[in-house]
Design an enzyme around this catalytic site. Sequence first.
Site, mmCIF file in Angstrom:
data_model
loop_
_atom_site.group_PDB
_atom_site.id
_atom_site.type_symbol
_atom_site.label_atom_id
_atom_site.label_comp_id
_atom_site.label_asym_id
_atom_site.label_seq_id
_atom_site.Cartn_x
_atom_site.Cartn_y
_atom_site.Cartn_z
ATOM 1 N N LYS A 1 0.841 -1.194 0.000
ATOM 2 C CA LYS A 1 0.000 0.000 0.000
ATOM 3 C C LYS A 1 0.882 1.253 0.000
ATOM 4 C CE LYS A 1 -0.477 0.112 5.043
ATOM 5 N NZ LYS A 1 -1.405 0.139 6.186
ATOM 6 N N ARG B 1 -9.908 -0.246 15.666
ATOM 7 C CA ARG B 1 -9.988 0.518 14.417
ATOM 8 C C ARG B 1 -10.991 -0.215 13.530
ATOM 9 N NH1 ARG B 1 -4.449 1.352 11.173
ATOM 10 N NH2 ARG B 1 -4.873 -0.838 10.751
ATOM 11 N N HIS C 1 -5.504 -7.580 13.546
ATOM 12 C CA HIS C 1 -4.349 -6.681 13.453
ATOM 13 C C HIS C 1 -3.857 -6.353 14.852
ATOM 14 C CE1 HIS C 1 -1.639 -4.028 11.406
ATOM 15 N NE2 HIS C 1 -1.997 -2.998 12.147
ATOM 16 N N ARG D 1 2.052 -10.817 7.423
ATOM 17 C CA ARG D 1 1.875 -9.606 6.632
ATOM 18 C C ARG D 1 3.058 -8.645 6.808
ATOM 19 N NH1 ARG D 1 -3.229 -9.766 9.235
ATOM 20 N NH2 ARG D 1 -2.724 -7.824 10.322
ATOM 21 N N TYR E 1 16.592 30.641 5.683
ATOM 22 C CA TYR E 1 15.546 31.398 6.361
ATOM 23 C C TYR E 1 15.793 31.522 7.859
ATOM 24 C CZ TYR E 1 12.745 30.890 2.099
ATOM 25 O OH TYR E 1 12.281 30.949 0.814
ATOM 26 N N CYS F 1 14.645 24.141 3.129
ATOM 27 C CA CYS F 1 13.664 24.912 2.363
ATOM 28 C C CYS F 1 12.715 23.977 1.612
ATOM 29 C CB CYS F 1 14.376 25.817 1.369
ATOM 30 S SG CYS F 1 15.625 26.886 2.113
ATOM 31 N N MET F 2 11.729 24.544 0.954
ATOM 32 C CA MET F 2 10.766 23.732 0.233
ATOM 33 C C MET F 2 11.435 22.914 -0.871
ATOM 34 S SD MET F 2 7.291 24.830 -1.827
ATOM 35 C CE MET F 2 6.439 25.381 -0.349
ATOM 36 N N ASP F 3 12.403 23.505 -1.570
ATOM 37 C CA ASP F 3 13.000 22.851 -2.734
ATOM 38 C C ASP F 3 14.494 22.615 -2.608
ATOM 39 O OD1 ASP F 3 10.460 23.186 -4.201
ATOM 40 O OD2 ASP F 3 11.013 25.312 -4.168
#
Length: 371
Positions: free
Chosen positions: A36, A134, A163, A222, A266, A313-315
């Site tokens: 998954k 759950r 589970h 699993r 930053y 930073c973001m990038d």
Amino acid sequence: MARPTVAEIRLSALRHNVQVIRALLPQGVGLLCIVKANAYGHGALPVARALEAGGARMLGVATVEEGVELREGEIRIPVIVLGGVDPSQAEEAHAHALSAILFDRGQIAYLVRAAEVAGRPFPVHVKVDTGMGRLGLLPREAMEAAGQIASSPELRLEGWMTHLSSADGPAVEDREYTAGQLATFRATLPAVRKAFGTSVAVHALNSAGILRFGEEPFDLVRPGISLYGCSPLPSGDASPDLRPVMRIVTKVESLKELPAGHAVSYSRRYRCDGARRIAVVPIGYADGYRRALTGRARMSVAGHPVPVVGTVCMDHTMIDVTGVPGVEIGTGVEVMGEASMGAEEMARVCGTIPYEILVQVGSRIPRAILD
């Protein structure tokens, strides 16, 4: 130049981990491998193909969409939708030969209808809630659902499962709770076997369960995080020889000499404590390289560990390559791997779990599949 940040997916490590897991289990116990969330960020189709070729008995996904992707990629072994099949998707799921988890008796009616439309039984796995709280039917309700399935030719009981909530816990109470879950689950089995025989696949153990309760594996286990080279157990616990499947690499994009006192990134969270050589690499928190790694992580350049400096930073992220010989624009950098930091160490630094580190590796980082 194309952005050079790449996640290398080493199928040889995946195959190694499968063999390590098999060695912990009695002969004949099958693997229901969890793929998954894009195989925990590694790439669902290449991983599923390798697992199918390696003898996995079943695969587990979270959603119908994930299951359809595998079928369209020509995966043929049973695929189980662990997150459930809702009414609007039941016919699509059945048309793609997906198995449904049954965790609410209200699901039975629409799964039966989908089977009637298709003209063949719908395979289901009844999930027993033994203490997770759950998804799942409480034991009495699960037995009632089994009775309904037994009288419904449109449904085929393929699996019986639970589970474990605390198999990875460090405390004695966690082990006792898990043992109690397994005892509750075990108590349901005689009636299931009597009604349905041995064709029903019984499964309970996740990765932590395999490592700590492998003496009771039932028919299937699993494995999830362990397939990808991370142990689910606390760092002090002995773990098997698992190999990380993912390695993230990039290249130096910018390089400059900064004087003492110069701020980096930053909020000026880092100032050079002398003349420093600062490299910029194209990966940031939009790629899953978390901002919490600011000032606490390291990468590797030519085998030399180098610290992350300044705010992630973001990038982009900055690293201090002062004193590392031969660094220039285009020099290779290992962001995550054996020479830098693995997912488990990153998780400890960020106060999370390696699952989260891996699944958050962003989609704009291409996966390079290595055999």
